[in-house]
Write a protein that holds these residues in place. Structure first.
Motif, PDB file in Angstrom:
ATOM      1  N   VAL A 214      14.753  -0.913   7.760  1.00  3.36           N
ATOM      2  CA  VAL A 214      15.710   0.168   7.989  1.00  3.36           C
ATOM      3  C   VAL A 214      15.578   1.291   6.960  1.00  3.36           C
ATOM      4  CG1 VAL A 214      17.581  -0.826   6.631  1.00  3.36           C
ATOM      5  CG2 VAL A 214      18.118   0.537   8.653  1.00  3.36           C
ATOM      6  N   GLU A 215      14.949   0.987   5.832  1.00  3.88           N
ATOM      7  CA  GLU A 215      14.835   2.015   4.799  1.00  3.88           C
ATOM      8  C   GLU A 215      13.673   2.977   5.071  1.00  3.88           C
ATOM      9  OE1 GLU A 215      18.093   0.621   3.393  1.00  3.88           O
ATOM     10  OE2 GLU A 215      17.110   2.408   2.600  1.00  3.88           O
ATOM     11  N   LEU A 216      12.806   2.648   6.032  1.00  4.46           N
ATOM     12  CA  LEU A 216      11.710   3.550   6.363  1.00  4.46           C
ATOM     13  C   LEU A 216      12.254   4.837   6.956  1.00  4.46           C
ATOM     14  CD1 LEU A 216       9.187   1.090   8.100  1.00  4.46           C
ATOM     15  CD2 LEU A 216       9.015   2.042   5.794  1.00  4.46           C
ATOM     16  N   ASP A 217      11.502   5.939   6.787  1.00  3.70           N
ATOM     17  CA  ASP A 217      11.923   7.158   7.472  1.00  3.70           C
ATOM     18  C   ASP A 217      11.699   6.977   8.970  1.00  3.70           C
ATOM     19  OD1 ASP A 217       8.945   8.722   6.257  1.00  3.70           O
ATOM     20  OD2 ASP A 217       9.265   8.062   8.318  1.00  3.70           O
ATOM     21  N   ASP A 218      12.282   7.860   9.751  1.00  2.00           N
ATOM     22  CA  ASP A 218      12.309   7.658  11.202  1.00  2.00           C
ATOM     23  C   ASP A 218      10.914   7.621  11.810  1.00  2.00           C
ATOM     24  OD1 ASP A 218      15.397   9.512  11.898  1.00  2.00           O
ATOM     25  OD2 ASP A 218      15.017   7.531  11.032  1.00  2.00           O
ATOM     26  N   GLU A 219      10.028   8.479  11.291  1.00  2.85           N
ATOM     27  CA  GLU A 219       8.687   8.521  11.872  1.00  2.85           C
ATOM     28  C   GLU A 219       7.948   7.208  11.626  1.00  2.85           C
ATOM     29  OE1 GLU A 219       6.441  11.914  10.612  1.00  2.85           O
ATOM     30  OE2 GLU A 219       4.575  11.123  11.400  1.00  2.85           O
ATOM     31  N   GLN A 220       8.058   6.724  10.390  1.00  2.00           N
ATOM     32  CA  GLN A 220       7.391   5.473  10.062  1.00  2.00           C
ATOM     33  C   GLN A 220       8.041   4.310  10.810  1.00  2.00           C
ATOM     34  OE1 GLN A 220       4.686   5.514   8.341  1.00  2.00           O
ATOM     35  NE2 GLN A 220       4.318   3.342   8.036  1.00  2.00           N
ATOM     36  N   LEU A 221       9.353   4.354  10.933  1.00  2.00           N
ATOM     37  CA  LEU A 221      10.065   3.288  11.640  1.00  2.00           C
ATOM     38  C   LEU A 221       9.646   3.256  13.104  1.00  2.00           C
ATOM     39  CD1 LEU A 221      12.246   1.080  11.581  1.00  2.00           C
ATOM     40  CD2 LEU A 221      13.933   2.854  12.082  1.00  2.00           C
ATOM     41  N   GLN A 222       9.548   4.439  13.691  1.00  2.00           N
ATOM     42  CA  GLN A 222       9.135   4.511  15.093  1.00  2.00           C
ATOM     43  C   GLN A 222       7.763   3.891  15.282  1.00  2.00           C
ATOM     44  OE1 GLN A 222       8.721   8.522  16.663  1.00  2.00           O
ATOM     45  NE2 GLN A 222       7.075   7.754  17.955  1.00  2.00           N
ATOM     46  N   TRP A 223       6.849   4.251  14.394  1.00  2.00           N
ATOM     47  CA  TRP A 223       5.490   3.733  14.532  1.00  2.00           C
ATOM     48  C   TRP A 223       5.456   2.215  14.366  1.00  2.00           C
ATOM     49  CZ3 TRP A 223       0.924   4.708  10.662  1.00  2.00           C
ATOM     50  CH2 TRP A 223      -0.279   4.349  11.270  1.00  2.00           C
ATOM     51  N   GLN A 224       6.220   1.708  13.410  1.00  2.00           N
ATOM     52  CA  GLN A 224       6.250   0.252  13.195  1.00  2.00           C
ATOM     53  C   GLN A 224       6.833  -0.456  14.409  1.00  2.00           C
ATOM     54  OE1 GLN A 224       5.270  -1.534  10.549  1.00  2.00           O
ATOM     55  NE2 GLN A 224       4.935  -0.027   8.941  1.00  2.00           N
ATOM     56  N   CYS A 225       7.866   0.138  14.991  1.00  2.00           N
ATOM     57  CA  CYS A 225       8.477  -0.486  16.175  1.00  2.00           C
ATOM     58  C   CYS A 225       7.515  -0.456  17.363  1.00  2.00           C
ATOM     59  CB  CYS A 225       9.785   0.221  16.538  1.00  2.00           C
ATOM     60  SG  CYS A 225      11.122  -0.162  15.402  1.00  2.00           S
TER      61      CYS A 225
ATOM     62  N   ASN B  36      14.139   7.753  26.330  1.00  2.00           N
ATOM     63  CA  ASN B  36      14.081   8.380  25.017  1.00  2.00           C
ATOM     64  C   ASN B  36      14.180   7.339  23.931  1.00  2.00           C
ATOM     65  OD1 ASN B  36      14.037  10.986  26.036  1.00  2.00           O
ATOM     66  ND2 ASN B  36      16.262  11.062  26.157  1.00  2.00           N
ATOM     67  N   MET B  37      13.372   7.522  22.860  1.00  2.00           N
ATOM     68  CA  MET B  37      13.618   6.691  21.683  1.00  2.00           C
ATOM     69  C   MET B  37      14.586   7.438  20.808  1.00  2.00           C
ATOM     70  SD  MET B  37      11.163   5.144  18.736  1.00  2.00           S
ATOM     71  CE  MET B  37      11.859   4.592  17.188  1.00  2.00           C
ATOM     72  N   LYS B  38      15.648   6.774  20.492  1.00  2.00           N
ATOM     73  CA  LYS B  38      16.673   7.414  19.705  1.00  2.00           C
ATOM     74  C   LYS B  38      17.003   6.518  18.519  1.00  2.00           C
ATOM     75  CE  LYS B  38      20.056   9.868  22.055  1.00  2.00           C
ATOM     76  NZ  LYS B  38      21.294   9.955  22.837  1.00  2.00           N
ATOM     77  N   VAL B  39      16.864   7.051  17.306  1.00  2.00           N
ATOM     78  CA  VAL B  39      17.363   6.322  16.147  1.00  2.00           C
ATOM     79  C   VAL B  39      18.598   7.071  15.679  1.00  2.00           C
ATOM     80  CG1 VAL B  39      16.883   5.509  13.812  1.00  2.00           C
ATOM     81  CG2 VAL B  39      15.061   5.534  15.501  1.00  2.00           C
ATOM     82  N   ASP B  40      19.733   6.492  15.882  1.00  2.00           N
ATOM     83  CA  ASP B  40      21.007   7.140  15.599  1.00  2.00           C
ATOM     84  C   ASP B  40      21.595   6.490  14.356  1.00  2.00           C
ATOM     85  OD1 ASP B  40      24.209   7.205  17.388  1.00  2.00           O
ATOM     86  OD2 ASP B  40      23.506   8.246  15.588  1.00  2.00           O
ATOM     87  N   ARG B  41      21.533   7.212  13.253  1.00  2.00           N
ATOM     88  CA  ARG B  41      22.037   6.647  12.000  1.00  2.00           C
ATOM     89  C   ARG B  41      23.320   7.374  11.607  1.00  2.00           C
ATOM     90  NH1 ARG B  41      17.227   4.317   8.882  1.00  2.00           N
ATOM     91  NH2 ARG B  41      15.404   4.989  10.087  1.00  2.00           N
TER      92      ARG B  41
END
Lengths: 430, 158
Positions: free
Chosen positions: A393-404, A423-428
Motif C-alpha cells: 500500500v505504500e507504493l505510489d499508484d503507478e507502481q502499485l498498478q503495475w504490481q497488481c 476502470n482501475m481506480k485506486v481511491d485513497r
C-alpha cells in the motif's frame, strides 16, 4: 490523510479488456473489486436448438487462444450424453492436440505477457529490443505448438478436424515426421525456458488456496479424470454442479464461482501441478527438482515456472504419442442419437473447463452450461489482490498498478470474450 | 520471397470485428489467384510468418479512433508505428499494432507495410456487422488495390 485516484482504462497484456478498483482508507485496504471476465452467456444461448455435433465448432470460437480446450470439453460432454466411447487412438490424439494448445498458450503467456513484468519491461516489444534471442526462442516454441494443432486438426486457430466421436480424418504416422523433428528441437527450447523462468525474481507471496484440478491415476490430466482438491474434494465430473456454483458475493458486483460451503478456489497450472506432480514423466520431475520447484508450491508468481514445466511436459508427451501412433481407422466412432445429459471437464491451459449439455431425442441441444477457468478464478484473483495491495500500500499508484497487473497475470486470465471495459481506480482517503 | 500479400484480420463472430475477414474474402473473390490474400485472427506467430513471405504487405483490420463508423483510412507503417489514436481495437490476443512493432523490433517487418483501417461500431458477440461497416467493404477493397498499384520507387507511394 490524503485521497488518491488512479484510473486505467485497461489491463495491459491480459487478453481482451479488464480493470479493477481499490479503495484505501488511512493506509489500509478497504475494498478491492475485480471484473475481468464475462462468462460466455451468448454462446450458451446460441447453442440452444443447435445440433450437438455443432458444439465443438461453435464453442471453439469462444476463445482464440484455447479453442482446443473448448472443443475437447464439448465433445466429451456430447459423447457422454450419447453414450459414445472413443477408441484408444482417438484418446491419444486428443491428448496430442491438447499438447499443442498448452505449448501455444503457455509460451505466449510466458514470453509475451508475463516475462516483461519480471524483467521490468513495459511490454514484450520493449523486452525484445534488449533480449531478441529470448523472444525468438519463445516464438520458435509457440510456432511448434501451432504446428501440432495445425498438423492434427487442420488449422492452428479454430481447428476444423475435431468432431463428436473423434476426428474427421486421422493422418498416418509418416505425416507427423516433420512435426516429430520440430518437437525434438523443442525439447531443448522448453528446457531452456524452464531454467530461464526459474532464475527470475519472485515476490514472496503465498496464500492458503483450495487448489482444484482433474486427477488421473495414470497420467498428467488433459481430458479425463476426477475433480479433486488439496482439501479432500474427490468427485466425478458429473457432480460438478453439486459442488460449484456461480453466486453473487456480498463484496463484489460480479458473479463469482465458489466451491459451495467453502468459497473461492484456484484452478490452473499451479493446481494441476500440486495435485498431479507424481503423474509427470521422470524427465519433467527431474528438471523440476533441479530448478528447485518440487511441490508444494503456493506462490502464484511462480506459475510462470510451472507453465514452462508444463510446456516441457507437453513436448515430451507429444513425442511419446507420435512415436506410438499407428492406426488411422476409425477416425471417429458413431452411435445412435438419444436424449440425455452429458458433462465434459478438461484441463484448459488456464485450468478446469466444464461443459454440460442436455440433448433432446434428435440430438439437439436443449440447454448448455459452460464454466471457463478464468470465471472460476475471479474470486481467488480478487482475494490475492486484496492481500497483495495490503502488502504494497505504500507504493505510489503507478507502481502499485503495475504490481497488481503482474499479480493478475499470474492467472493468465483469458478475457477474449469480455464485453465491457472497466476502470482501475485506486481511491485513497484519510 | 513471394509477391504482395494482403492479410485481413478479424473475428467472424464479433460484430464489426469481422470486417477484415470480409474485405479479405471480397479481394479473393475478385482477384482469384492473382493476389495472395490471407485471413488471420491476429495470431502472433502466424502473422510473423506471413510477414516474412513478402516485402509488400497490406493489412486490413477494424479500428476504433473516434471517426465515423464505416470510415476507411490508411496508415503507412513501413517506418513509423501506428498513431496512438488509431490503435486497432479488436478481440485479438496480441494487438495488430503490437505484432507490427514486434516484427519491426525483430527485423521481420516487410519493407512496405500499409494498414487499411475501417472504423467500427459494435464488437458484440454474435451480432452481424453494422450497415455502415458493410458499406465500407468496397471502399476498403479499392484502397487495398490503390496501395498495391502504387509504385514502390515513387516517393509519393501511398
Amino acid at each position: 490523510m490524503t485521497s488518491r485516484t488512479i484510473e486505467v482504462d485497461y489491463l495491459a497484456r491480459v487478453e481482451g479488456e479488464g480493470g479493477m478498483s481499490v479503495r484505501i482508507r488511512g493506509g489500509k485496504v478497504e475494498d478491492v473489486q475485480l471484473r475481468i471476465f464475462e462468462p460466455p452467456r451468448f454462446f450458451e444461448a446460441f447453442l440452444r436448438g443447435r445440433a450437438g455435433s455443432e458444439a465443438p465448432d461453435i464453442t471453439a470460437r469462444i476463445c482464440g487462444i484455447c479453442p482446443v480446450a473448448y472443443q475437447m470439453s464439448a465433445v466429451h460432454a456430447i459423447e457422454a450424453a450419447l453414450g459414445l466411447e472413443i477408441t484408444p487412438t482417438i484418446r491419444e490424439l486428443r491428448r496430442l492436440l491438447y499438447c499443442g494448445e498448452w505449448i501455444e498458450s503457455h509460451i505466449l503467456h510466458v514470453y509475451m505477457l508475463h516475462a516483461p513484468d519480471f524483467l521490468g519491461y513495459e511490454s514484450a516489444i520493449h523486452m525484445a529490443a534488449d533480449h531478441k534471442d529470448v523472444v525468438e526462442r519463445g516464438l520458435a516454441l509457440k510456432k511448434i505448438g501451432n504446428a501440432i494443432v495445425e498438423t492434427l486438426a487442420g488449422r492452428a486457430i479454430h481447428p476444423i478436424n475435431v468432431r463428436v466421436g473423434g476426428f474427421h480424418r486421422i493422418l498416418p504416422r509418416h505425416a507427423f515426421r516433420e512435426l516429430r523433428a520440430q518437437l525434438q528441437e523443442a525439447l531443448g527450447l522448453a528446457e531452456t525456458t524452464v531454467r530461464w523462468c526459474a532464475q527470475l525474481d519472485f515476490p514472496e507471496f503465498e496464500r492458503d488456496y483450495e487448489l482444484v484440478a482433474l486427477h488421473h491415476p495414470d497420467e498428467y490430466p488433459f481430458n479425463e479424470g476426477r475433480i479433486i482438491s488439496n482439501r479432500g474434494l474427490d468427485i466425478p465430473i458429473e457432480d460438478y454442479g453439486q459442488h460449484f456454483r456461480e453466486v453473487h458475493v456480498a463484496h463484489s458486483n460480479a458473479l463469482q464461482c465458489v466451491h459451495i460451503d467453502h468459497g473461492a478456489y484456484f484452478v490452473g497450472p499451479m493446481a494441476r501441478y500440486n495435485l498431479n506432480f507424481d503423474q509427470l514423466p521422470d524427465a519433467v520431475r527431474q528438471l523440476a527438482a533441479e530448478v528447485g520447484l518440487e511441490p508444494p508450491c503456493y506462490n502464484p508468481f511462480k506459475s510462470i515456472i510451472i507453465r514452462a514445466l508444463e510446456t516441457y511436459f507437453a513436448v515430451h508427451e507429444a513425442i511419446r504419442i507420435i512415436d506410438g501412433h499407428r492406426e488411422t481407422e476409425p477416425a471417429h466412432v458413431r452411435g445412435p442419437i438419444v436424449a440425455g445429459v452429458g458433462h465434459g471437464c478438461t484441463e484448459a491451459p488456464r485450468g478446469l473447463l466444464y461443459h454440460r449439455y442436455e440433448l433432446d431425442e434428435d440430438g439437439n441441444i436443449l440447454q448448455a452450461q459452460i464454466v471457463p477457468p478464468t470465471s472460476q478464478n475471479q474470486g481467488t484473483i480478487e482475494n490475492d489482490l486484496r492481500e497483495f495491495v495490503g502488502l504494497n500500500v505504500e507504493l505510489d499508484d503507478e507502481q502499485l498498478q503495475w504490481q497488481c497487473e503482474q499479480a493478475i497475470r499470474n492467472y493468465d486470465p483469458c478475457i477474449s470474450c469480455a464485453t465491457h471495459f472497466l476502470n482501475m481506480k485506486v481511491d485513497r482517503q484519510p | 520471397m513471394s509477391g504482395p500479400l494482403v492479410i485481413g484480420i478479424g473475428n467472424a463472430l464479433r460484430g464489426d470485428d469481422a470486417i477484415g475477414l470480409r474485405v479479405a474474402a471480397a479481394l479473393r473473390g475478385r482477384a482469384g489467384d492473382n493476389l495472395r490474400v490471407h485471413e488471420s485472427n491476429g495470431d502472433l506467430t502466424q502473422l510473423l510468418d506471413d510477414f516474412a513471405s513478402t516485402q509488400d504487405l497490406v493489412l486490413v483490420d477494424a479500428i476504433v479512433s473516434g471517426r465515423e463508423a464505416g470510415e476507411v483510412c490508411s496508415f503507412d507503417l513501413s517506418r513509423d508505428p501506428l498513431p496512438v489514436e488509431a490503435q486497432p481495437n479488436s478481440s485479438h490476443v496480441f494487438s495488430l499494432a503490437q505484432v507490427v512493432e514486434m516484427a519491426r523490433t525483430l527485423g521481420r517487418l516487410p519493407a512496405r507495410v500499409h494498414l487499411v483501417g475501417i472504423e467500427i461500431g459494435s464488437v458484440r458477440t454474435g451480432a452481424p456487422m453494422g450497415e455502415a461497416i458493410e458499406s465500407a467493404v468496397d471502399v476498403a477493397v479499392e484502397r487495398v488495390h490503390a496501395h498495391l498499384r502504387a509504385d514502390p520507387k515513387d516517393p509519393t507511394h501511398a
